[in-house]
Motif scaffolding. Structure first.
Motif, mmCIF file in Angstrom:
data_model
loop_
_atom_site.group_PDB
_atom_site.id
_atom_site.type_symbol
_atom_site.label_atom_id
_atom_site.label_comp_id
_atom_site.label_asym_id
_atom_site.label_seq_id
_atom_site.Cartn_x
_atom_site.Cartn_y
_atom_site.Cartn_z
ATOM 1 N N GLU A 1 0.810 -1.219 0.000
ATOM 2 C CA GLU A 1 0.000 0.000 0.000
ATOM 3 C C GLU A 1 0.841 1.266 0.000
ATOM 4 O O GLU A 1 0.436 2.281 -0.528
ATOM 5 C CB GLU A 1 -0.939 -0.016 1.201
ATOM 6 N N ARG A 2 2.008 1.199 0.581
ATOM 7 C CA ARG A 2 2.859 2.390 0.584
ATOM 8 C C ARG A 2 4.317 1.960 0.643
ATOM 9 O O ARG A 2 4.644 0.878 1.118
ATOM 10 C CB ARG A 2 2.535 3.310 1.752
ATOM 11 N N GLU A 3 5.175 2.844 0.179
ATOM 12 C CA GLU A 3 6.605 2.571 0.171
ATOM 13 C C GLU A 3 7.178 2.878 1.549
ATOM 14 O O GLU A 3 6.850 3.903 2.160
ATOM 15 C CB GLU A 3 7.287 3.443 -0.875
ATOM 16 N N VAL A 4 8.006 2.009 2.052
ATOM 17 C CA VAL A 4 8.671 2.218 3.333
ATOM 18 C C VAL A 4 10.129 2.538 3.049
ATOM 19 O O VAL A 4 10.812 1.789 2.360
ATOM 20 C CB VAL A 4 8.559 0.945 4.232
ATOM 21 N N ARG A 5 10.600 3.650 3.571
ATOM 22 C CA ARG A 5 11.977 4.062 3.318
ATOM 23 C C ARG A 5 12.790 3.963 4.611
ATOM 24 O O ARG A 5 12.314 4.302 5.684
ATOM 25 C CB ARG A 5 12.035 5.495 2.811
#
Length: 84
Positions: free
Chosen positions: A77-81
């Motif tokens: 669902e979302r990019e984790v940095r």
């Protein structure tokens, strides 16, 4: 890593020049994966030009079955940095 799926289709539909151009821009020590359900001899010959010591896994047509093949996907669902 560079992955080329449906390689036979890409190479037979006139994308050979574009694929060669991509390989000219990639780092020399890149891992390449070429995948296709069918791999005609001429496509295997072309891959020799841009692959180093390839490992080939070829299955005879009469041995191809869908039994035992499982497909799945991972919904992201979302990019984790990493902020370190």
């Amino acid at each position: 890593m560079f992955v080329l799926d449906e390689a036979d289709e890409m190479l037979s539909r006139g994308f050979k020049d574009q694929i060669y151009e991509i390989f000219q821009l990639l780092p020399e020590r890149i891992q390449v994966g070429v995948f296709s359900a069918t791999m005609p001899p001429e496509v295997l010959e072309i891959t020799k030009k841009f692959m180093n010591k390839p490992v080939r896994i070829l299955v005879k047509r009469e041995e191809l079955t869908l039994e035992g093949i499982r497909q799945f996907h991972v919904n992201v669902e979302r990019e984790v940095r990493n902020t370190m």
